[in-house]
Design a protein around this motif. Structure first.
Motif, PDB file in Angstrom:
ATOM      1  N   UNK A 192       1.208  -1.383  -0.352  1.00 51.05           N
ATOM      2  CA  UNK A 192      -0.150   0.248  -0.010  1.00 51.05           C
ATOM      3  C   UNK A 192       1.139   1.312  -0.153  1.00 51.05           C
ATOM      4  N   UNK A 193       1.839   1.370   0.091  1.00 54.08           N
ATOM      5  CA  UNK A 193       2.979   1.994   0.228  1.00 54.08           C
ATOM      6  C   UNK A 193       2.953   3.152  -1.075  1.00 54.08           C
ATOM      7  N   UNK A 194       2.957   2.560  -2.446  1.00 56.69           N
ATOM      8  CA  UNK A 194       2.333   3.545  -3.634  1.00 56.69           C
ATOM      9  C   UNK A 194       3.723   4.098  -3.758  1.00 56.69           C
ATOM     10  N   UNK A 195       4.678   2.632  -3.450  1.00 58.18           N
ATOM     11  CA  UNK A 195       6.230   3.179  -3.937  1.00 58.18           C
ATOM     12  C   UNK A 195       6.207   2.516  -5.471  1.00 58.18           C
ATOM     13  N   UNK A 196       5.259   2.374  -5.919  1.00 58.85           N
ATOM     14  CA  UNK A 196       5.405   1.642  -7.579  1.00 58.85           C
ATOM     15  C   UNK A 196       6.041   3.181  -8.504  1.00 58.85           C
ATOM     16  N   UNK A 197       6.663   2.679  -9.651  1.00 65.58           N
ATOM     17  CA  UNK A 197       6.791   3.518 -10.705  1.00 65.58           C
ATOM     18  C   UNK A 197       5.380   4.240 -11.530  1.00 65.58           C
ATOM     19  N   UNK A 198       5.493   5.167 -11.469  1.00 62.87           N
ATOM     20  CA  UNK A 198       4.362   5.878 -11.450  1.00 62.87           C
ATOM     21  C   UNK A 198       4.749   5.795 -13.355  1.00 62.87           C
ATOM     22  N   UNK A 199       5.475   5.482 -13.849  1.00 61.20           N
ATOM     23  CA  UNK A 199       5.661   5.849 -15.549  1.00 61.20           C
ATOM     24  C   UNK A 199       6.054   7.243 -15.267  1.00 61.20           C
ATOM     25  N   UNK A 200       6.600   7.003 -17.244  1.00 61.59           N
ATOM     26  CA  UNK A 200       6.484   8.145 -17.330  1.00 61.59           C
ATOM     27  C   UNK A 200       5.787   9.562 -17.397  1.00 61.59           C
ATOM     28  N   UNK A 201       5.901  11.188 -17.300  1.00 60.61           N
ATOM     29  CA  UNK A 201       4.950  12.020 -17.557  1.00 60.61           C
ATOM     30  C   UNK A 201       5.110  12.233 -19.039  1.00 60.61           C
ATOM     31  N   UNK A 202       3.929  13.050 -19.462  1.00 58.29           N
ATOM     32  CA  UNK A 202       3.270  13.010 -20.853  1.00 58.29           C
ATOM     33  C   UNK A 202       5.183  13.515 -21.588  1.00 58.29           C
ATOM     34  N   UNK A 203       5.646  14.874 -20.566  1.00 59.36           N
ATOM     35  CA  UNK A 203       7.086  15.104 -21.494  1.00 59.36           C
ATOM     36  C   UNK A 203       7.690  14.337 -21.990  1.00 59.36           C
ATOM     37  N   UNK A 204       8.118  13.190 -20.827  1.00 61.89           N
ATOM     38  CA  UNK A 204       9.314  12.247 -21.069  1.00 61.89           C
ATOM     39  C   UNK A 204       8.566  11.094 -21.630  1.00 61.89           C
ATOM     40  N   UNK A 205       7.226  11.280 -21.855  1.00 60.71           N
ATOM     41  CA  UNK A 205       6.683   9.954 -23.301  1.00 60.71           C
ATOM     42  C   UNK A 205       6.316  10.787 -24.852  1.00 60.71           C
ATOM     43  N   UNK A 206       7.154  11.872 -24.282  1.00 58.90           N
ATOM     44  CA  UNK A 206       6.686  12.498 -25.783  1.00 58.90           C
ATOM     45  C   UNK A 206       8.127  12.454 -26.492  1.00 58.90           C
ATOM     46  N   UNK A 207       9.537  12.577 -25.563  1.00 61.91           N
ATOM     47  CA  UNK A 207      10.475  12.876 -26.157  1.00 61.91           C
ATOM     48  C   UNK A 207      10.938  11.284 -26.209  1.00 61.91           C
ATOM     49  N   UNK A 208      10.325  10.291 -25.836  1.00 61.19           N
ATOM     50  CA  UNK A 208      10.278   8.857 -26.299  1.00 61.19           C
ATOM     51  C   UNK A 208       9.450   8.202 -27.670  1.00 61.19           C
ATOM     52  N   UNK A 209       8.360   9.150 -27.648  1.00 63.32           N
ATOM     53  CA  UNK A 209       7.796   8.792 -28.864  1.00 63.32           C
ATOM     54  C   UNK A 209       8.789   9.638 -29.839  1.00 63.32           C
ATOM     55  N   UNK A 210       8.723  10.566 -29.867  1.00 68.17           N
ATOM     56  CA  UNK A 210      10.204  11.778 -31.188  1.00 68.17           C
ATOM     57  C   UNK A 210      11.281  10.594 -31.259  1.00 68.17           C
ATOM     58  N   UNK A 211      12.036  10.084 -30.608  1.00 61.05           N
ATOM     59  CA  UNK A 211      13.120   9.668 -30.545  1.00 61.05           C
ATOM     60  C   UNK A 211      12.676   8.312 -31.005  1.00 61.05           C
ATOM     61  N   UNK A 212      12.000   7.599 -31.056  1.00 58.29           N
ATOM     62  CA  UNK A 212      11.436   5.835 -31.864  1.00 58.29           C
ATOM     63  C   UNK A 212      11.044   6.476 -33.122  1.00 58.29           C
ATOM     64  N   UNK A 213      10.236   8.159 -33.343  1.00 62.54           N
ATOM     65  CA  UNK A 213      10.143   7.720 -34.377  1.00 62.54           C
ATOM     66  C   UNK A 213      11.169   8.439 -35.525  1.00 62.54           C
ATOM     67  N   UNK A 214      11.426   9.402 -35.219  1.00 65.25           N
ATOM     68  CA  UNK A 214      13.173   9.787 -36.290  1.00 65.25           C
ATOM     69  C   UNK A 214      13.927   8.398 -36.068  1.00 65.25           C
ATOM     70  N   UNK A 215      14.405   6.965 -35.347  1.00 67.43           N
ATOM     71  CA  UNK A 215      15.525   6.442 -34.880  1.00 67.43           C
ATOM     72  C   UNK A 215      14.366   5.561 -36.137  1.00 67.43           C
ATOM     73  N   UNK A 216      13.406   5.105 -36.072  1.00 66.93           N
ATOM     74  CA  UNK A 216      13.052   4.412 -37.098  1.00 66.93           C
ATOM     75  C   UNK A 216      12.965   5.047 -38.473  1.00 66.93           C
ATOM     76  N   UNK A 217      12.722   5.804 -38.506  1.00 71.62           N
ATOM     77  CA  UNK A 217      12.772   6.447 -40.221  1.00 71.62           C
ATOM     78  C   UNK A 217      14.473   6.511 -40.775  1.00 71.62           C
ATOM     79  N   UNK A 218      15.451   6.697 -39.767  1.00 74.72           N
ATOM     80  CA  UNK A 218      16.554   6.761 -40.000  1.00 74.72           C
ATOM     81  C   UNK A 218      16.587   4.940 -40.373  1.00 74.72           C
TER      82      UNK A 218
END
Length: 148
Positions: free
Chosen positions: A20-46
């Protein structure tokens, strides 16, 4: 209380408190996920040797969604000179094999529109062939509650 019961009670209490401690990873923020998205798409194209692409949606901005949440977007467009089925198969394979995306659904069978999700990164990528020899790759993050 016997020693075994006391030990069992202590272990149960510890498990409940730890769970019940809530210590689990909440996951990335929208900004962090957005950077991941940009990186994945750019690298995918390359990786697909589609280096000459236009950014159609630069992202980088919070887009309001849901109940007090935000998401991020990013998109590119490119022309190509290969069999479209081979291209889509290559892109899907790269997204799955390199980053672990899962095919969420094929929107238009035999026409290349495919949606893939990566839950851990809170990202969704859509591959589309809107016209002959034209590929669009768009992405968006999940709607993330502010402060998450």
């Amino acid at each position: 209380m016997t020693g075994a019961r006391l030990c069992l009670a202590a272990m149960t209490a510890f498990t409940l408190v730890a769970g019940c401690g809530g210590g689990g990873d909440p996951g990335p923020s929208a900004a962090q996920a957005g950077e991941t998205l940009k990186t994945h798409i750019t690298q995918l194209m390359t990786k697909a040797d589609l280096r000459d692409f236009d950014v159609t949606d630069p992202g980088g901005k919070d887009v309001p969604c849901g109940d007090e949440g935000t998401k991020r977007t990013y998109g590119v467009k490119s022309t190509f000179r290969m069999d479209q089925e081979v291209l889509i198969a290559e892109l899907v394979g790269t997204l799955k094999d390199v980053w672990g995306y899962k095919v969420d659904h094929v929107v238009v069978p035999y026409q290349g529109k495919t949606v893939l999700k990566l839950a851990s990164a809170r990202t969704t990528v859509t591959l589309d062939l809107p016209e002959t020899d034209v590929l669009t790759v768009t992405g968006e993050t999940d709607c993330v509650a502010d402060g998450t």
